[in-house]
Enzyme design. Structure first.
Site, PDB file in Angstrom:
ATOM      1  N   GLU A 140       0.719  -1.022   0.141  1.00  0.00           N
ATOM      2  CA  GLU A 140      -0.005  -0.151  -0.116  1.00  0.00           C
ATOM      3  C   GLU A 140       1.005   1.064   0.006  1.00  0.00           C
ATOM      4  OE1 GLU A 140      -2.174  -0.582   3.671  1.00  0.00           O
ATOM      5  OE2 GLU A 140      -3.590  -1.976   2.801  1.00  0.00           O
TER       6      GLU A 140
ATOM      7  N   GLY B 280       2.093   5.083  -0.493  1.00  0.00           N
ATOM      8  CA  GLY B 280       1.559   6.309  -1.026  1.00  0.00           C
ATOM      9  C   GLY B 280       2.527   7.266  -1.081  1.00  0.00           C
TER      10      GLY B 280
ATOM     11  N   ARG C  77       1.553  20.222   5.942  1.00  0.00           N
ATOM     12  CA  ARG C  77       2.778  19.293   6.789  1.00  0.00           C
ATOM     13  C   ARG C  77       3.820  20.019   7.624  1.00  0.00           C
ATOM     14  NH1 ARG C  77       6.180  16.947   3.914  1.00  0.00           N
ATOM     15  NH2 ARG C  77       6.131  14.993   5.063  1.00  0.00           N
TER      16      ARG C  77
ATOM     17  N   TYR D 208       3.513  18.605  11.027  1.00  0.00           N
ATOM     18  CA  TYR D 208       4.610  17.599  11.358  1.00  0.00           C
ATOM     19  C   TYR D 208       5.941  18.011  11.419  1.00  0.00           C
ATOM     20  CZ  TYR D 208       1.171  14.455   9.023  1.00  0.00           C
ATOM     21  OH  TYR D 208       0.040  13.614   8.523  1.00  0.00           O
TER      22      TYR D 208
ATOM     23  N   CYS E 211      -4.246  33.449   9.480  1.00  0.00           N
ATOM     24  CA  CYS E 211      -4.084  34.330  10.793  1.00  0.00           C
ATOM     25  C   CYS E 211      -3.709  32.962  11.976  1.00  0.00           C
ATOM     26  CB  CYS E 211      -5.362  34.803  11.065  1.00  0.00           C
ATOM     27  SG  CYS E 211      -5.677  36.228   9.885  1.00  0.00           S
ATOM     28  N   GLU E 212      -2.390  32.567  11.737  1.00  0.00           N
ATOM     29  CA  GLU E 212      -2.348  31.334  12.588  1.00  0.00           C
ATOM     30  C   GLU E 212      -0.524  31.642  12.778  1.00  0.00           C
ATOM     31  OE1 GLU E 212      -3.692  29.002  14.386  1.00  0.00           O
ATOM     32  OE2 GLU E 212      -5.707  29.197  13.594  1.00  0.00           O
TER      33      GLU E 212
ATOM     34  N   TYR F 149       0.310  14.042   0.617  1.00  0.00           N
ATOM     35  CA  TYR F 149      -0.378  14.903   1.728  1.00  0.00           C
ATOM     36  C   TYR F 149      -0.297  16.386   1.658  1.00  0.00           C
ATOM     37  CZ  TYR F 149       0.075  10.076   3.249  1.00  0.00           C
ATOM     38  OH  TYR F 149       0.018   8.530   3.291  1.00  0.00           O
TER      39      TYR F 149
END
Ligand SMILES: *Cc1c(COP(=O)(O)O)cnc(C)c1O
Length: 430
Positions: free
Chosen positions: A284, A286, A324, A328, A355-356, A384
């Protein structure tokens, strides 16, 4: 290897191309932020992986490579891979629908995931997916009841949690005993026996997936040995365990990380574990297929040089487009699309407009002098990236473009503000 490289542009200056298309041309026609994918790179990554497994395991081994759709769920990306024979690993009804819409035959679709609803399980049964990976006892019982009601007998595998730590970041490690994924070895055997005696379930095998961005084969190998030994034990009890699903997780080469194992090394390891054990194998992958097949193209909105020294470059992509780095602490190589030959490097903070405080792509990154309007590419953004995009701050989702040779196509258009507003209804009591 990927097909993003510098070539001379119209003025003779070097600039970044995707295959035979200038990224600047795409930005001009489609606008920014935009994800750009290379179909030659997608194909190459799939073929290298498939050929390595074929070579290591021989022509007679039954192999399914089920692309993990969550890495990049765009229909054209899925179809590029499924045209080469890839199946799909899915974790929701939406992903199953995407895989089918992209032309993946249902008998190459695996349904995984830690929380499948009754409605999703019924949908998977109605379209006849190849395998449903079971992650808990209650899910096993629920699926059994739904299958009985619909008069089906789906192939199921039990997802084992082999209790090995692997993966590039705590948030992408899935194979430790305390993670929410899968069941323990003891539990898995019990569930396997239960599934085998259930009139409406067809127990075919075991599954595992221990993490993502794995850069070392050792934890994978020990998980695979565990799977093989469990299958051996179950066979000794008389259960014909015919399939092992080995999950994904192989890392992609990101600029700041050690190079992940090559597909050839991975395949040789798989062959070491399974050469003398006759079983059908599913994989699998990705990230390793799609990460380096995509870039996020963005434009500098404004440059803000603080008197105290920090230099901020605010680009028109935000954490809603590429999560990401915020989620992460992931590293993406960032470069101006035009080479700007020999321009001296300066340290920039590359940030989005959201606004972060966490909306930062890179801190103190050495880049040539960037100014308003310059195009910038964030590399290795094919996995991702778009699939985690949101409309936070009421920003339209980034467009997506697929390049093939000298052609390109918009494979997801940027929604209009009318599209976005049209999904909502004012409550009638307001
Ligand atoms: C996410 C996921 C994958 C793919 O992981 P990559 O690291 O992208 O290869 C495979 N299988 C399952 C069950 C997953 O949840």
């Amino acid at each position: 290897m990927n097909h993003f490289e510098d070539r001379p542009g119209p003025s003779g200056e070097g600039e970044l191309w995707c295959e035979d298309v200038r990224l600047a041309e795409i930005a001009e026609q489609v606008g920014t932020p935009v994800y750009v994918y290379s179909s030659a790179t997608l194909r190459r990554h799939y073929q290298v992986f498939r050929d390595a497994l074929r070579q290591a395991l021989g022509p007679d081994r039954d192999i399914l490579i089920a692309y993990a759709v969550k890495a990049n769920a765009n229909l054209s990306v899925i179809k590029t891979l499924s045209d080469l024979g890839a199946g799909a690993d899915t974790v929701s009804e939406g992903e199953i629908r995407r895989a089918l819409a992209a032309g993946v035959p249902a008998d190459r679709v695996i349904f995984s995931g830690v929380g499948k609803t009754d409605a999703e399980l019924a949908f998977a049964l109605s379209v006849g997916v190849a395998e449903i990976n079971i992650e808990s006892e209650s899910e096993l019982e629920r699926l059994g009841q739904i299958a009985a009601r619909l008069n089906r007998r789906p192939a199921v595998a039990i997802r084992v949690n082999p209790d090995v730590g692997a993966g590039g970041h705590a948030k992408i490690t899935t194979g430790k005993a305390d993670s929410k994924f899968g069941v323990s070895l003891m539990e898995a055997k019990r569930l396997y026996r239960r599934a085998s005696t259930h009139a409406n379930l067809n127990a075919v095998g075991l599954a595992c997936h221990i993490g993502s961005q794995i850069s070392d084969l050792t934890p994978l190998e020990s998980a695979f040995v565990t799977m093989r030994e469990m299958a051996r034990d179950l066979r000794a009890e008389g259960f014909p365990v015919s399939r092992l699903d080995l999950g994904g997780g192989l890392g992609a080469p990101y600029a700041d990380a050690p190079d992940p194992p090559s597909p050839a090394d991975y395949a040789a390891m798989v062959a070491r574990v399974f050469a003398k054990f006759d079983v059908n194998l599913a994989f699998e992958p990705g990230r390793m297929l799609v990460a380096n097949a995509g870039v996020l193209l963005t434009r500098v909105i404004t440059r803000h040089d603080r008197p105290e020294g920090r230099k901020f470059v605010v680009v028109d992509a935000g954490m809603n487009d590429l999560l990401r780095p915020s989620l992460y602490d992931a590293y993406h190589a960032i470069r101006p699309v035009r080479q700007g030959n020999g321009a001296p490097l300066e340290a920039f903070d590359v940030v989005g407009p959201i606004c972060e405080t966490g909306d930062i792509f890179a801190k103190d990154r050495s880049l040539p002098n960037l100014g308003e309007g310059d195009l910038v590419a964030m590399l290795s953004a094919g996995a991702y990236g778009a699939s985690m995009g949101s409309e936070y701050n009421a920003r339209p989702l980034a467009a997506e473009v697929l390049v093939q040779g000298a052609r390109f196509a918009v494979i997801r258009r940027r929604p209009t503000y009318e599209d976005m507003l049209a999904r909502e209804t004012l409550a009638d009591f307001l």
